[in-house]
Design an enzyme around this catalytic site. Sequence first.
Site, short mmCIF file in Angstrom:
data_model
loop_
_atom_site.label_atom_id
_atom_site.label_comp_id
_atom_site.label_asym_id
_atom_site.label_seq_id
_atom_site.Cartn_x
_atom_site.Cartn_y
_atom_site.Cartn_z
N ARG A 184 67.87 63.74 43.01
CA ARG A 184 67.96 64.55 44.24
C ARG A 184 67.03 65.75 44.17
O ARG A 184 67.36 66.83 44.70
CB ARG A 184 69.40 64.99 44.53
CG ARG A 184 70.43 63.89 44.46
CD ARG A 184 70.07 62.68 45.28
NE ARG A 184 71.04 61.61 45.15
CZ ARG A 184 70.89 60.42 45.73
NH1 ARG A 184 69.82 60.15 46.45
NH2 ARG A 184 71.81 59.51 45.59
N GLU A 307 81.59 57.95 39.70
CA GLU A 307 80.38 57.16 39.99
C GLU A 307 79.85 56.45 38.75
O GLU A 307 78.66 56.49 38.44
CB GLU A 307 79.30 58.06 40.60
CG GLU A 307 79.74 58.70 41.90
CD GLU A 307 78.65 59.49 42.60
OE1 GLU A 307 77.82 60.09 41.90
OE2 GLU A 307 78.64 59.50 43.83
N ASP A 381 81.02 65.26 50.00
CA ASP A 381 79.83 65.35 49.16
C ASP A 381 78.71 66.15 49.82
O ASP A 381 77.75 65.55 50.32
CB ASP A 381 79.32 63.93 48.84
CG ASP A 381 78.30 63.94 47.74
OD1 ASP A 381 78.03 65.02 47.20
OD2 ASP A 381 77.78 62.85 47.41
N GLU A 403 80.91 74.58 43.39
CA GLU A 403 79.57 74.00 43.23
C GLU A 403 78.96 73.80 44.61
O GLU A 403 79.52 73.10 45.46
CB GLU A 403 79.69 72.65 42.50
CG GLU A 403 78.38 71.90 42.36
CD GLU A 403 78.53 70.57 41.60
OE1 GLU A 403 79.34 70.48 40.65
OE2 GLU A 403 77.83 69.60 41.96
N GLU A 409 69.76 67.55 49.53
CA GLU A 409 69.94 66.10 49.55
C GLU A 409 70.31 65.59 50.94
O GLU A 409 69.76 64.61 51.42
CB GLU A 409 71.03 65.72 48.54
CG GLU A 409 71.37 64.25 48.55
CD GLU A 409 72.42 63.86 47.53
OE1 GLU A 409 72.88 64.74 46.76
OE2 GLU A 409 72.78 62.67 47.49
C1 BDP Z 1 75.89 62.94 45.04
C2 BDP Z 1 74.51 62.48 44.69
C3 BDP Z 1 74.43 61.84 43.34
C4 BDP Z 1 75.07 62.74 42.31
C5 BDP Z 1 76.50 63.06 42.74
C6 BDP Z 1 77.17 64.07 41.83
O1 BDP Z 1 74.09 61.57 45.68
O2 BDP Z 1 73.09 61.61 43.07
O3 BDP Z 1 75.08 62.13 41.06
O4 BDP Z 1 76.50 63.63 44.00
O5 BDP Z 1 77.39 65.18 42.28
O6 BDP Z 1 75.74 63.86 46.08
O7 BDP Z 1 77.50 63.77 40.70
#
Ligand code: BDP
Length: 719
Positions: A184, A307, A381, A403, A409
């Site tokens: 990002r 994730e 997000d 955060e 992004e």
């Molecule tokens: C999302 C992003 C991803 C990040 C994730 C995170 O798309 O690339 O790894 O957050 O915060 O917004 O871990």
Amino acid sequence: MKTLLSSFICCLLFFDTSAKDGYGLWLDYSPVENPQLKTQIDPLFSGFFFFGESPTYDVIRKELDIAGQKMLGKTPIYSKERLAQSKVWLGTREQLSQVLGLQQQVDIRDLGEDGFWMGPIDFQGKTYFTIVGNRPIGVLYGVFDWLKTIQTGAFDPRLQKSDSPKVRLRMLNHWDNLDRTVERGYAGFSIWDWHKLPGYIDPRYIDYARANASIGINAVSLTNVNANARILTTDFMKKAKVLADIFRPYGIKVFLTARFSAPIEIGGLKTADPLDPEVIAFWKNKTDEMYSFIPDFGGYLVKANSEGQPGPHEYQRNHAEGANVLADALAPHDGILIWRAFVYSHELDEDRHKHANLEFEPLDGKFRENVIIQVKNGAIDFMPREPFHPLFGAVKSTNLGIEFQITQEYLGQATQLVFLAPMWEEVLRSRTYRPTSASTVAGIIDGSDSGQKLTLMAGVSNIGTDRNWTGHLFGQANWYAFGRQAWDHSLTSAQIADEWIKMTFGQKPEVLSKINEILLGSHEAAVNYMMPLGLHHIMGWDHHYGPGPWVTGGRPDWTALYYHQADSMGIGFDRTASGSDALGQYAPELVNAYADPNQIPEKYLLWFHHLPWDFEMKSGKTLWEEIGLHYDQGVKTARKMKESWSSLESEIDPERFDHVRQLLAVQVSEAEWWRNSCLLYFQTFAKRPFPEEIEQPEGDLEYYKSLRFPTAPGIRPRW
Ligand code: BDP
């Protein structure tokens, strides 16, 4: 001939030949033009006196050298022995009182580790302009603040000012991979050149430290939260040590991301179970080794069970059990463990919005004292606009940090000018109604409402190897604003914009007022042309560039349909008691206010409600019409931003002017693209005409759906 020659020399002397490519950030220190200010400042640069020595004072001298040269064309004079000949005094409270005695003491003990005071001190019949901190780093912060008063034309030699940060850790999170790609990241590659470290020190590291210190940032996590265990090997520790050594005099501590499975990947163990004695020993030894290289190492930042990242759940342990093993390893060294709350289920959640609260609320009080749970500003997000995360205020005995995402992004990446300070201000000032009815998000994270001592504001960095650091010149404003808000969240976006513009573009009233208007309107414009009225997560697949309300396939909670739920009846995500009841995770005051679609602020309408296309809005128009009007308004504001910038051509240096001019043209076309494709797409469900007063969306939906962006930057590596 003589006149020609002398005017040529004159031009050489007075024409600033250094290219304005944005590298200098807000620390470009333009020449002081105001004669009165110059008369006040000039003598001060002839007599700096430091009450003692410190590596931080060395970097202050370097900064004063740069500022003196650039602002006054003058090399500062440092009077070493002759205190009485000096004009400006710099030192800590203790250093000053040792020399001056107690009666001259500036009592700033209540300003804490990083606070400072500046103002005139009368001593033996003379007046000295003084900058004093409790530690040398406070003096550095004071010096930067003083230089800012000069750059912004606010310097007053009689002024007395004290300041101190509201939050203890003001931190950048780099999402930088060891191969220098940046997840990002839209400003080139990672500025950490791991290959050439530890031998080669890129001068950028120093300018980076200067910039951060100038806005009070005092912690940086160097590596991606999607971590690579190799960063914890001895080789990389040696490299990270070099950066830590550079940053130390600037008051910046280094953190690294720790991959939960590191005991297996670099420790040769069969398990990463946090309760396994060998795993406990691994983290202890690794951490001890880290401190042997970096004695003031800040600690670890961990993304676990999110994730696809490894975590304690693999071993049927919870987040607290996972976090505490690392926290225990750090505790003897005063290190801090930052554990992210950005988690959602591998199996599909009924509503991803609820997941973090479901996992973390039951663990309240179970984390060690040196653990901070880092919570994204919203529950989904980093969307263009989100209501604050319901974890703020929901736990009583857990340190919570916030955060934000400085890298854009979901907010136009590096092709769009979107000033994020108003969005952060909105979140920080949101009332949580917990623990008390007056509490706000800011009060939770700065400890004033929550009582927590360990406080944190983190921002995902937008910095890269691009000459201007942030890709879009105006991305610098977001880096700047993040630091300022982390230092003092009571500053308004307008105040921050004003400072940044003056330091970046000077003080001409027309420049100031036009850029101010552009900055302050830009976030609302982006929300309007991207995701108005509480719509969210309708961007392009994976790269997240541009619109993708039609995105489907794969994990449902990575698709747009999951979030907008448009059908022939209506649109929006029902998060009230009749739907997922994510709203129920907030305080009752908010539940009451937001449960009724006629009461909820319309900016959050479709975040919490699924409503018919003909739902009547406050304006008397239907929901469908209002959606159209918002998209259209966003495009119109983007066009106005572009026109307004164009009118500044004669006021701004050609290089920066043209850079921004071109990108604003791109922004307008991207805004039109968002509006056209989203409205055409939603119309397939709404089956209603567009309101007449808007510019009719053009184009062919199938065309928009067919667009692909294989070169879009910032995607995580697939290997
Ligand atoms: C999302 C992003 C991803 C990040 C994730 C995170 O798309 O690339 O790894 O957050 O915060 O917004 O871990």
